[in-house]
Design a protein around this motif. Structure first.
Motif, PDB file in Angstrom:
ATOM      1  N   UNK A   1      24.323  39.545  29.307  1.00  0.00           N
ATOM      2  CA  UNK A   1      25.527  39.066  29.976  1.00  0.00           C
ATOM      3  C   UNK A   1      25.364  39.138  31.491  1.00  0.00           C
ATOM      4  N   UNK A   2      25.450  38.007  32.191  1.00  0.00           N
ATOM      5  CA  UNK A   2      25.425  38.044  33.651  1.00  0.00           C
ATOM      6  C   UNK A   2      26.618  38.828  34.200  1.00  0.00           C
ATOM      7  N   UNK A   3      26.489  39.310  35.420  1.00  0.00           N
ATOM      8  CA  UNK A   3      27.566  40.101  36.024  1.00  0.00           C
ATOM      9  C   UNK A   3      28.885  39.340  36.033  1.00  0.00           C
ATOM     10  N   UNK A   4      28.835  38.026  36.279  1.00  0.00           N
ATOM     11  CA  UNK A   4      30.065  37.245  36.323  1.00  0.00           C
ATOM     12  C   UNK A   4      30.732  37.199  34.956  1.00  0.00           C
ATOM     13  N   UNK A   5      29.942  37.044  33.895  1.00  0.00           N
ATOM     14  CA  UNK A   5      30.507  37.044  32.547  1.00  0.00           C
ATOM     15  C   UNK A   5      31.135  38.395  32.211  1.00  0.00           C
ATOM     16  N   UNK A   6      30.487  39.464  32.648  1.00  0.00           N
ATOM     17  CA  UNK A   6      31.033  40.798  32.377  1.00  0.00           C
ATOM     18  C   UNK A   6      32.348  41.000  33.129  1.00  0.00           C
ATOM     19  N   UNK A   7      32.421  40.489  34.350  1.00  0.00           N
ATOM     20  CA  UNK A   7      33.671  40.583  35.114  1.00  0.00           C
ATOM     21  C   UNK A   7      34.795  39.840  34.401  1.00  0.00           C
ATOM     22  N   UNK A   8      34.511  38.620  33.953  1.00  0.00           N
ATOM     23  CA  UNK A   8      35.530  37.831  33.263  1.00  0.00           C
ATOM     24  C   UNK A   8      35.953  38.505  31.968  1.00  0.00           C
ATOM     25  N   UNK A   9      35.002  39.048  31.216  1.00  0.00           N
ATOM     26  CA  UNK A   9      35.346  39.729  29.962  1.00  0.00           C
ATOM     27  C   UNK A   9      36.234  40.932  30.221  1.00  0.00           C
ATOM     28  N   UNK A  10      35.958  41.663  31.303  1.00  0.00           N
ATOM     29  CA  UNK A  10      36.815  42.801  31.626  1.00  0.00           C
ATOM     30  C   UNK A  10      38.254  42.349  31.836  1.00  0.00           C
ATOM     31  N   UNK A  11      38.433  41.248  32.546  1.00  0.00           N
ATOM     32  CA  UNK A  11      39.788  40.743  32.771  1.00  0.00           C
ATOM     33  C   UNK A  11      40.425  40.337  31.438  1.00  0.00           C
ATOM     34  N   UNK A  12      39.682  39.582  30.629  1.00  0.00           N
ATOM     35  CA  UNK A  12      40.201  39.103  29.341  1.00  0.00           C
ATOM     36  C   UNK A  12      40.684  40.254  28.464  1.00  0.00           C
ATOM     37  N   UNK A  13      39.920  41.341  28.438  1.00  0.00           N
ATOM     38  CA  UNK A  13      40.214  42.439  27.529  1.00  0.00           C
ATOM     39  C   UNK A  13      41.169  43.460  28.138  1.00  0.00           C
ATOM     40  N   UNK A  14      40.922  43.853  29.370  1.00  0.00           N
ATOM     41  CA  UNK A  14      41.734  44.917  29.962  1.00  0.00           C
ATOM     42  C   UNK A  14      43.153  44.460  30.258  1.00  0.00           C
ATOM     43  N   UNK A  15      43.349  43.168  30.518  1.00  0.00           N
ATOM     44  CA  UNK A  15      44.703  42.689  30.768  1.00  0.00           C
ATOM     45  C   UNK A  15      45.594  42.864  29.541  1.00  0.00           C
ATOM     46  N   UNK A  16      45.016  42.927  28.359  1.00  0.00           N
ATOM     47  CA  UNK A  16      45.788  43.112  27.140  1.00  0.00           C
ATOM     48  C   UNK A  16      46.270  44.546  26.972  1.00  0.00           C
ATOM     49  N   UNK A  17      45.725  45.470  27.757  1.00  0.00           N
ATOM     50  CA  UNK A  17      46.087  46.873  27.654  1.00  0.00           C
ATOM     51  C   UNK A  17      47.299  47.193  28.518  1.00  0.00           C
ATOM     52  N   UNK A  18      48.048  48.214  28.150  1.00  0.00           N
ATOM     53  CA  UNK A  18      49.238  48.582  28.901  1.00  0.00           C
ATOM     54  C   UNK A  18      48.893  48.944  30.333  1.00  0.00           C
ATOM     55  N   UNK A  19      47.695  49.501  30.554  1.00  0.00           N
ATOM     56  CA  UNK A  19      47.288  49.867  31.913  1.00  0.00           C
ATOM     57  C   UNK A  19      46.900  48.644  32.744  1.00  0.00           C
ATOM     58  N   UNK A  20      46.569  47.542  32.085  1.00  0.00           N
ATOM     59  CA  UNK A  20      46.168  46.327  32.772  1.00  0.00           C
ATOM     60  C   UNK A  20      44.771  46.422  33.351  1.00  0.00           C
ATOM     61  N   UNK A  21      44.442  45.507  34.243  1.00  0.00           N
ATOM     62  CA  UNK A  21      43.117  45.478  34.870  1.00  0.00           C
ATOM     63  C   UNK A  21      43.262  45.594  36.386  1.00  0.00           C
ATOM     64  N   UNK A  22      42.265  46.155  37.068  1.00  0.00           N
ATOM     65  CA  UNK A  22      42.345  46.269  38.523  1.00  0.00           C
ATOM     66  C   UNK A  22      42.392  44.892  39.183  1.00  0.00           C
ATOM     67  N   UNK A  23      43.238  44.759  40.196  1.00  0.00           N
ATOM     68  CA  UNK A  23      43.291  43.504  40.936  1.00  0.00           C
ATOM     69  C   UNK A  23      41.970  43.214  41.635  1.00  0.00           C
ATOM     70  N   UNK A  24      41.183  44.262  41.883  1.00  0.00           N
ATOM     71  CA  UNK A  24      39.885  44.065  42.541  1.00  0.00           C
ATOM     72  C   UNK A  24      38.912  43.267  41.689  1.00  0.00           C
ATOM     73  N   UNK A  25      39.195  43.132  40.369  1.00  0.00           N
ATOM     74  CA  UNK A  25      38.333  42.319  39.508  1.00  0.00           C
ATOM     75  C   UNK A  25      38.537  40.823  39.734  1.00  0.00           C
ATOM     76  N   UNK A  26      39.653  40.463  40.330  1.00  0.00           N
ATOM     77  CA  UNK A  26      40.025  39.057  40.415  1.00  0.00           C
ATOM     78  C   UNK A  26      39.361  38.377  41.610  1.00  0.00           C
TER      79      UNK A  26
END
Length: 409
Positions: free
Chosen positions: A338-363
Protein backbone atom coordinates in the motif's frame (compact mmCIF):
# COMPACT_ATOMS: atom_id res chain seq x y z
CA UNK A 1 -21.69 -16.92 -4.61
CA UNK A 2 -18.65 -15.56 -2.76
CA UNK A 3 -17.24 -12.34 -4.15
CA UNK A 4 -14.05 -12.38 -6.22
CA UNK A 5 -10.56 -11.79 -4.88
CA UNK A 6 -8.72 -8.65 -5.96
CA UNK A 7 -5.82 -8.61 -8.37
CA UNK A 8 -2.32 -8.34 -6.94
CA UNK A 9 1.33 -9.20 -7.33
CA UNK A 10 2.54 -12.79 -6.79
CA UNK A 11 3.50 -13.94 -3.30
CA UNK A 12 6.79 -15.85 -2.75
CA UNK A 13 6.09 -19.54 -2.23
CA UNK A 14 7.40 -19.35 1.34
CA UNK A 15 5.12 -16.40 2.11
CA UNK A 16 8.00 -14.10 3.00
CA UNK A 17 7.28 -10.38 3.33
CA UNK A 18 9.28 -7.36 2.17
CA UNK A 19 11.79 -6.27 4.82
CA UNK A 20 10.04 -2.91 5.28
CA UNK A 21 6.83 -4.66 6.34
CA UNK A 22 8.61 -6.16 9.34
CA UNK A 23 9.98 -2.80 10.49
CA UNK A 24 8.20 -1.86 13.69
CA UNK A 25 6.62 -5.31 14.03
CA UNK A 26 5.55 -5.73 17.63
CA UNK A 27 5.21 -1.99 18.19
CA UNK A 28 1.74 -2.07 16.63
CA UNK A 29 -1.13 -4.19 17.96
CA UNK A 30 -1.20 -7.67 16.40
CA UNK A 31 -4.13 -10.03 16.05
CA UNK A 32 -5.26 -13.20 14.30
CA UNK A 33 -8.39 -13.77 12.24
CA UNK A 34 -9.22 -17.45 11.69
CA UNK A 35 -11.71 -18.14 8.91
CA UNK A 36 -13.90 -21.25 9.11
CA UNK A 37 -15.65 -21.49 5.73
CA UNK A 38 -18.37 -24.04 6.57
CA UNK A 39 -22.11 -23.42 6.83
CA UNK A 40 -25.02 -25.80 7.30
CA UNK A 41 -26.97 -23.86 4.65
CA UNK A 42 -26.28 -20.77 2.56
CA UNK A 43 -28.25 -17.68 3.58
CA UNK A 44 -29.88 -15.93 0.64
CA UNK A 45 -28.17 -12.58 1.30
CA UNK A 46 -24.65 -13.94 1.94
CA UNK A 47 -21.70 -13.53 -0.41
CA UNK A 48 -19.02 -14.50 2.14
CA UNK A 49 -16.46 -17.17 1.32
CA UNK A 50 -18.46 -20.06 2.75
CA UNK A 51 -19.41 -23.54 1.57
CA UNK A 52 -22.07 -26.05 2.49
CA UNK A 53 -21.43 -29.79 2.66
CA UNK A 54 -23.18 -30.22 -0.69
CA UNK A 55 -20.94 -27.64 -2.34
CA UNK A 56 -17.82 -29.35 -0.99
CA UNK A 57 -18.80 -32.95 -1.66
CA UNK A 58 -16.91 -33.06 -4.94
CA UNK A 59 -13.74 -31.68 -3.35
CA UNK A 60 -12.76 -34.84 -1.52
CA UNK A 61 -11.46 -35.38 2.02
CA UNK A 62 -8.78 -32.71 1.66
CA UNK A 63 -11.53 -30.09 2.08
CA UNK A 64 -13.38 -31.87 4.89
CA UNK A 65 -14.34 -30.31 8.18
CA UNK A 66 -12.60 -33.15 10.00
CA UNK A 67 -9.13 -32.07 8.82
CA UNK A 68 -9.73 -28.34 8.82
CA UNK A 69 -8.26 -27.48 12.22
CA UNK A 70 -5.04 -29.30 11.30
CA UNK A 71 -4.77 -27.30 8.07
CA UNK A 72 -5.37 -23.98 9.76
CA UNK A 73 -2.84 -24.76 12.48
CA UNK A 74 -0.36 -25.32 9.66
CA UNK A 75 -0.89 -21.73 8.55
CA UNK A 76 -0.41 -20.45 12.10
CA UNK A 77 2.99 -22.15 12.10
CA UNK A 78 3.74 -20.63 8.69
CA UNK A 79 2.92 -17.22 10.15
CA UNK A 80 5.48 -17.73 12.89
CA UNK A 81 8.16 -18.58 10.31
CA UNK A 82 7.31 -15.58 8.13
CA UNK A 83 7.19 -13.11 11.00
CA UNK A 84 10.42 -14.35 12.55
CA UNK A 85 11.44 -14.30 16.19
CA UNK A 86 9.99 -10.90 17.11
CA UNK A 87 8.19 -10.98 20.43
CA UNK A 88 4.63 -10.67 19.18
CA UNK A 89 2.02 -11.50 21.80
CA UNK A 90 -1.38 -11.72 20.17
CA UNK A 91 -3.83 -9.15 21.50
CA UNK A 92 -6.96 -10.36 19.73
CA UNK A 93 -8.14 -13.58 18.09
CA UNK A 94 -11.37 -13.72 16.11
CA UNK A 95 -12.90 -16.86 14.59
CA UNK A 96 -15.37 -16.00 11.86
CA UNK A 97 -16.99 -17.60 8.89
CA UNK A 98 -19.08 -19.32 7.92
CA UNK A 99 -20.05 -20.91 11.18
CA UNK A 100 -16.98 -21.74 13.30
CA UNK A 101 -19.17 -23.59 15.78
CA UNK A 102 -20.04 -26.24 13.20
CA UNK A 103 -16.64 -27.65 14.13
CA UNK A 104 -16.22 -29.48 17.44
CA UNK A 105 -15.30 -27.16 20.30
CA UNK A 106 -12.03 -29.05 20.70
CA UNK A 107 -11.02 -27.96 17.18
CA UNK A 108 -11.58 -24.29 17.98
CA UNK A 109 -9.64 -24.69 21.21
CA UNK A 110 -6.81 -26.43 19.32
CA UNK A 111 -6.56 -23.50 16.88
CA UNK A 112 -6.30 -21.08 19.78
CA UNK A 113 -3.75 -23.31 21.50
CA UNK A 114 -1.57 -23.21 18.38
CA UNK A 115 -1.56 -19.41 18.44
CA UNK A 116 -0.72 -19.46 22.13
CA UNK A 117 2.11 -21.92 21.52
CA UNK A 118 3.63 -20.13 18.53
CA UNK A 119 3.15 -16.49 19.55
CA UNK A 120 1.82 -16.27 23.07
CA UNK A 121 -1.29 -14.35 24.05
CA UNK A 122 -1.27 -10.92 25.65
CA UNK A 123 -2.35 -11.01 29.28
CA UNK A 124 -5.66 -9.33 28.46
CA UNK A 125 -6.15 -10.92 25.03
CA UNK A 126 -9.66 -10.81 23.59
CA UNK A 127 -10.63 -14.18 22.06
CA UNK A 128 -13.88 -14.24 20.10
CA UNK A 129 -15.81 -16.74 18.05
CA UNK A 130 -18.90 -16.21 15.97
CA UNK A 131 -21.65 -18.75 16.54
CA UNK A 132 -24.94 -19.80 15.02
CA UNK A 133 -27.47 -20.02 17.88
CA UNK A 134 -28.52 -23.54 16.89
CA UNK A 135 -24.91 -24.84 16.74
CA UNK A 136 -24.06 -24.50 20.44
CA UNK A 137 -25.34 -25.76 23.76
CA UNK A 138 -24.22 -25.18 27.37
CA UNK A 139 -21.62 -27.97 27.25
CA UNK A 140 -20.13 -26.62 24.02
CA UNK A 141 -19.94 -23.10 25.44
CA UNK A 142 -18.34 -24.34 28.64
CA UNK A 143 -15.66 -26.16 26.62
CA UNK A 144 -14.90 -23.00 24.66
CA UNK A 145 -14.65 -20.92 27.82
CA UNK A 146 -12.39 -23.44 29.51
CA UNK A 147 -10.21 -23.45 26.39
CA UNK A 148 -9.58 -19.70 26.56
CA UNK A 149 -12.40 -18.00 24.65
CA UNK A 150 -13.80 -14.99 26.50
CA UNK A 151 -16.07 -13.32 23.92
CA UNK A 152 -18.77 -14.74 21.66
CA UNK A 153 -20.92 -13.24 18.91
CA UNK A 154 -24.28 -14.79 18.06
CA UNK A 155 -25.98 -14.23 14.72
CA UNK A 156 -29.50 -13.20 15.75
CA UNK A 157 -30.44 -11.04 12.72
CA UNK A 158 -34.11 -10.70 13.70
CA UNK A 159 -36.69 -11.78 16.26
CA UNK A 160 -39.45 -12.09 13.67
CA UNK A 161 -40.01 -15.51 12.02
CA UNK A 162 -41.01 -14.11 8.62
CA UNK A 163 -37.86 -11.96 8.46
CA UNK A 164 -35.66 -14.92 9.43
CA UNK A 165 -37.38 -17.02 6.79
CA UNK A 166 -36.72 -14.48 4.04
CA UNK A 167 -33.05 -14.28 5.10
CA UNK A 168 -32.85 -18.11 5.06
CA UNK A 169 -31.86 -18.09 8.74
CA UNK A 170 -32.83 -21.35 10.36
CA UNK A 171 -32.60 -20.70 14.09
CA UNK A 172 -35.69 -20.58 16.27
CA UNK A 173 -36.83 -17.13 17.41
CA UNK A 174 -35.81 -16.79 21.06
CA UNK A 175 -32.83 -19.09 20.73
CA UNK A 176 -30.23 -16.26 20.41
CA UNK A 177 -31.52 -14.69 23.62
CA UNK A 178 -31.23 -18.04 25.39
CA UNK A 179 -27.67 -18.34 24.07
CA UNK A 180 -26.73 -15.09 25.79
CA UNK A 181 -27.81 -16.54 29.13
CA UNK A 182 -25.97 -19.80 28.43
CA UNK A 183 -22.80 -17.93 27.49
CA UNK A 184 -22.98 -15.87 30.67
CA UNK A 185 -23.47 -19.05 32.70
CA UNK A 186 -20.41 -20.56 31.00
CA UNK A 187 -18.35 -17.57 32.15
CA UNK A 188 -18.03 -15.49 28.97
CA UNK A 189 -17.00 -11.94 29.80
CA UNK A 190 -18.45 -10.37 26.67
CA UNK A 191 -21.37 -11.34 24.43
CA UNK A 192 -22.56 -9.76 21.17
CA UNK A 193 -25.76 -10.11 19.19
CA UNK A 194 -25.71 -9.33 15.45
CA UNK A 195 -28.83 -7.77 13.94
CA UNK A 196 -29.77 -6.91 10.36
CA UNK A 197 -32.31 -4.24 9.39
CA UNK A 198 -33.90 -3.37 6.07
CA UNK A 199 -35.02 -6.83 4.99
CA UNK A 200 -37.85 -6.71 2.42
CA UNK A 201 -41.13 -7.16 4.26
CA UNK A 202 -39.75 -6.01 7.61
CA UNK A 203 -41.77 -3.23 9.27
CA UNK A 204 -40.66 -0.61 11.78
CA UNK A 205 -42.49 -2.61 14.44
CA UNK A 206 -40.65 -5.77 13.40
CA UNK A 207 -37.36 -3.94 13.83
CA UNK A 208 -38.37 -2.52 17.21
CA UNK A 209 -39.32 -6.02 18.35
CA UNK A 210 -35.91 -7.35 17.31
CA UNK A 211 -34.14 -4.55 19.18
CA UNK A 212 -36.29 -5.10 22.26
CA UNK A 213 -35.54 -8.82 22.22
CA UNK A 214 -31.81 -8.25 21.79
CA UNK A 215 -31.62 -5.62 24.52
CA UNK A 216 -33.74 -7.76 26.84
CA UNK A 217 -31.27 -10.64 26.51
CA UNK A 218 -28.59 -8.49 28.15
CA UNK A 219 -25.53 -8.68 25.86
CA UNK A 220 -22.91 -6.00 26.43
CA UNK A 221 -22.52 -5.43 22.68
CA UNK A 222 -24.95 -5.14 19.77
CA UNK A 223 -24.06 -4.87 16.09
CA UNK A 224 -26.77 -3.62 13.74
CA UNK A 225 -26.10 -3.70 10.00
CA UNK A 226 -28.25 -2.55 7.13
CA UNK A 227 -28.99 -5.33 4.67
CA UNK A 228 -26.80 -5.01 1.59
CA UNK A 229 -28.05 -6.83 -1.48
CA UNK A 230 -24.93 -8.30 -3.07
CA UNK A 231 -24.79 -9.25 -6.73
CA UNK A 232 -24.83 -12.99 -7.31
CA UNK A 233 -26.82 -13.85 -4.19
CA UNK A 234 -30.18 -15.59 -4.07
CA UNK A 235 -31.73 -12.46 -2.56
CA UNK A 236 -30.43 -10.26 -5.39
CA UNK A 237 -31.92 -12.65 -7.94
CA UNK A 238 -35.32 -12.56 -6.24
CA UNK A 239 -35.33 -8.77 -6.20
CA UNK A 240 -34.25 -8.62 -9.85
CA UNK A 241 -37.13 -10.93 -10.79
CA UNK A 242 -39.55 -8.64 -8.97
CA UNK A 243 -40.44 -11.22 -6.31
CA UNK A 244 -39.29 -8.88 -3.53
CA UNK A 245 -39.07 -5.08 -3.30
CA UNK A 246 -35.78 -3.27 -2.86
CA UNK A 247 -35.77 -1.37 0.44
CA UNK A 248 -34.84 2.27 -0.15
CA UNK A 249 -32.26 4.38 1.66
CA UNK A 250 -34.86 6.38 3.59
CA UNK A 251 -36.14 3.22 5.22
CA UNK A 252 -32.60 2.22 6.17
CA UNK A 253 -32.07 5.65 7.71
CA UNK A 254 -35.30 5.41 9.70
CA UNK A 255 -34.31 1.97 11.01
CA UNK A 256 -30.90 3.27 12.03
CA UNK A 257 -32.51 6.09 14.02
CA UNK A 258 -34.82 3.58 15.70
CA UNK A 259 -31.78 1.49 16.66
CA UNK A 260 -29.86 4.48 18.03
CA UNK A 261 -32.84 5.59 20.10
CA UNK A 262 -33.55 2.14 21.55
CA UNK A 263 -29.94 1.23 22.25
CA UNK A 264 -29.05 4.60 23.77
CA UNK A 265 -32.09 4.43 26.05
CA UNK A 266 -30.93 1.00 27.22
CA UNK A 267 -27.43 2.23 28.09
CA UNK A 268 -25.54 1.30 24.92
CA UNK A 269 -23.20 3.85 23.35
CA UNK A 270 -22.12 3.80 19.72
CA UNK A 271 -18.39 3.56 19.12
CA UNK A 272 -18.49 2.64 15.42
CA UNK A 273 -21.30 3.43 13.01
CA UNK A 274 -22.80 -0.08 13.23
CA UNK A 275 -21.68 -1.07 16.74
CA UNK A 276 -22.83 -0.25 20.25
CA UNK A 277 -21.47 -1.36 23.65
CA UNK A 278 -22.46 -0.85 27.28
CA UNK A 279 -18.91 0.12 28.24
CA UNK A 280 -15.48 0.69 26.74
CA UNK A 281 -14.52 -2.80 27.92
CA UNK A 282 -17.40 -4.20 25.88
CA UNK A 283 -16.10 -2.90 22.56
CA UNK A 284 -14.82 -5.45 20.04
CA UNK A 285 -11.08 -4.80 20.23
CA UNK A 286 -10.41 -7.08 17.26
CA UNK A 287 -12.54 -4.94 14.97
CA UNK A 288 -10.92 -1.82 16.40
CA UNK A 289 -7.61 -3.32 15.31
CA UNK A 290 -8.92 -3.37 11.72
CA UNK A 291 -10.39 0.10 11.91
CA UNK A 292 -7.15 1.65 13.20
CA UNK A 293 -4.80 0.02 10.67
CA UNK A 294 -2.93 -2.32 13.01
CA UNK A 295 -1.38 -5.68 12.01
CA UNK A 296 -3.23 -8.96 11.70
CA UNK A 297 -2.75 -12.34 10.11
CA UNK A 298 -5.82 -13.84 8.46
CA UNK A 299 -5.62 -17.63 8.33
CA UNK A 300 -7.98 -19.80 6.32
CA UNK A 301 -9.46 -19.90 2.79
CA UNK A 302 -10.01 -16.43 1.36
CA UNK A 303 -8.71 -14.71 4.51
CA UNK A 304 -6.97 -11.34 4.15
CA UNK A 305 -3.96 -10.20 6.18
CA UNK A 306 -2.18 -6.91 6.77
CA UNK A 307 1.30 -6.36 8.20
CA UNK A 308 3.28 -3.14 7.92
CA UNK A 309 1.45 -1.78 4.90
CA UNK A 310 1.41 -5.08 2.98
CA UNK A 311 -1.96 -6.75 2.39
CA UNK A 312 -2.38 -10.28 1.04
CA UNK A 313 -5.15 -12.83 0.56
CA UNK A 314 -5.44 -16.61 0.49
CA UNK A 315 -6.86 -19.06 -2.02
CA UNK A 316 -10.63 -19.13 -1.57
CA UNK A 317 -11.53 -22.80 -1.91
CA UNK A 318 -10.78 -25.04 1.09
CA UNK A 319 -9.31 -27.73 -1.19
CA UNK A 320 -6.86 -25.33 -2.87
CA UNK A 321 -5.98 -23.87 0.52
CA UNK A 322 -5.26 -27.29 2.04
CA UNK A 323 -3.29 -28.40 -1.01
CA UNK A 324 -0.94 -25.42 -0.78
CA UNK A 325 -0.16 -26.10 2.86
CA UNK A 326 0.30 -29.83 2.19
CA UNK A 327 2.91 -28.94 -0.43
CA UNK A 328 4.78 -26.71 2.00
CA UNK A 329 3.93 -23.40 0.34
CA UNK A 330 1.89 -20.39 1.32
CA UNK A 331 -1.83 -20.46 0.50
CA UNK A 332 -1.60 -16.74 -0.37
CA UNK A 333 -2.54 -15.98 -3.99
CA UNK A 334 -1.72 -12.29 -4.25
CA UNK A 335 -0.67 -9.21 -2.34
CA UNK A 336 -0.30 -5.46 -2.61
CA UNK A 337 2.08 -3.00 -1.02
CA UNK A 338 0.00 0.00 0.00
CA UNK A 339 1.47 3.38 -1.00
CA UNK A 340 1.51 6.05 1.70
CA UNK A 341 -1.34 7.90 -0.03
CA UNK A 342 -3.54 4.79 -0.04
CA UNK A 343 -2.81 4.23 3.64
CA UNK A 344 -3.76 7.84 4.41
CA UNK A 345 -7.06 7.49 2.56
CA UNK A 346 -7.83 4.16 4.26
CA UNK A 347 -7.24 5.75 7.66
CA UNK A 348 -9.82 8.41 6.85
CA UNK A 349 -12.31 5.85 5.49
CA UNK A 350 -12.07 3.68 8.60
CA UNK A 351 -11.35 6.07 11.45
CA UNK A 352 -14.14 8.46 10.49
CA UNK A 353 -16.59 5.66 11.30
CA UNK A 354 -15.36 5.60 14.90
CA UNK A 355 -16.79 7.78 17.65
CA UNK A 356 -13.35 9.37 18.11
CA UNK A 357 -13.20 10.24 14.40
CA UNK A 358 -10.00 10.91 12.47
CA UNK A 359 -7.39 13.66 12.90
CA UNK A 360 -7.94 16.68 10.68
CA UNK A 361 -4.21 16.51 9.93
CA UNK A 362 -4.94 13.46 7.74
CA UNK A 363 -6.98 15.55 5.34
CA UNK A 364 -5.61 17.14 2.17
CA UNK A 365 -6.51 20.81 1.51
CA UNK A 366 -9.66 19.90 -0.42
CA UNK A 367 -10.61 17.48 2.36
CA UNK A 368 -10.24 20.24 4.95
CA UNK A 369 -12.54 22.45 2.90
CA UNK A 370 -15.05 19.59 2.70
CA UNK A 371 -14.76 19.10 6.48
CA UNK A 372 -15.57 22.76 7.06
CA UNK A 373 -18.68 22.40 4.88
CA UNK A 374 -19.68 19.20 6.72
CA UNK A 375 -19.30 21.01 10.03
CA UNK A 376 -21.55 23.83 8.84
CA UNK A 377 -24.10 21.27 7.65
CA UNK A 378 -24.21 19.57 11.05
CA UNK A 379 -22.50 16.38 9.85
CA UNK A 380 -19.39 16.77 12.03
CA UNK A 381 -19.24 17.35 15.77
CA UNK A 382 -18.23 20.92 16.72
CA UNK A 383 -16.34 20.02 19.93
CA UNK A 384 -14.32 17.30 18.20
CA UNK A 385 -13.58 19.68 15.32
CA UNK A 386 -12.28 22.27 17.77
CA UNK A 387 -9.99 19.53 19.17
CA UNK A 388 -8.60 18.80 15.70
CA UNK A 389 -10.73 15.77 14.80
CA UNK A 390 -13.43 15.03 12.26
CA UNK A 391 -16.10 13.07 14.15
CA UNK A 392 -19.59 12.28 12.90
CA UNK A 393 -22.77 13.57 14.46
CA UNK A 394 -25.87 11.38 14.42
CA UNK A 395 -26.91 13.03 11.16
CA UNK A 396 -23.39 12.48 9.88
CA UNK A 397 -23.65 8.78 10.65
CA UNK A 398 -26.72 8.55 8.45
CA UNK A 399 -24.69 10.04 5.60
CA UNK A 400 -21.33 8.51 6.54
CA UNK A 401 -20.46 7.20 3.08
CA UNK A 402 -21.12 10.58 1.46
CA UNK A 403 -19.12 12.43 4.14
CA UNK A 404 -16.18 10.09 3.64
CA UNK A 405 -16.26 10.56 -0.13
CA UNK A 406 -16.13 14.33 0.30
CA UNK A 407 -13.23 14.20 2.75
CA UNK A 408 -11.04 11.99 0.56
CA UNK A 409 -11.89 13.43 -2.88
Amino acid sequence: MPSALPDGEPVPSDGSLPAHALTGLGERPFGFYLHVPYCATRCGYCDFNTYTATELRSSGAVASQETYAENLIGEVRLARRVLGDTDLPVRTVFLGGGTPTLLPARDLVAMLAAIRSEFGLAEDAEVTTEANPESVDPAYLAELREGGFNRISFGMQSARPHVLQLLDRHHTPGRPEACVAEARAAGFDHVNLDLIYGTPGESDDDWRASLDAAIGAGPDHVSAYSLIVEDGTKLAARIKRGELPMVDDDVHADRYLIAEQALAAAGYSWYEVSNWATSEAGRCRHNELYWTGADWWGAGPGAHSHVGGVRWWNAKHPAAYAQALAEGRTPALGREVLPDEDRRVERILLELRLVEGCPLTLLAPQGLRAAARALADGLLDQDAYADGRAALTLRGRLLADAVVRDLVD
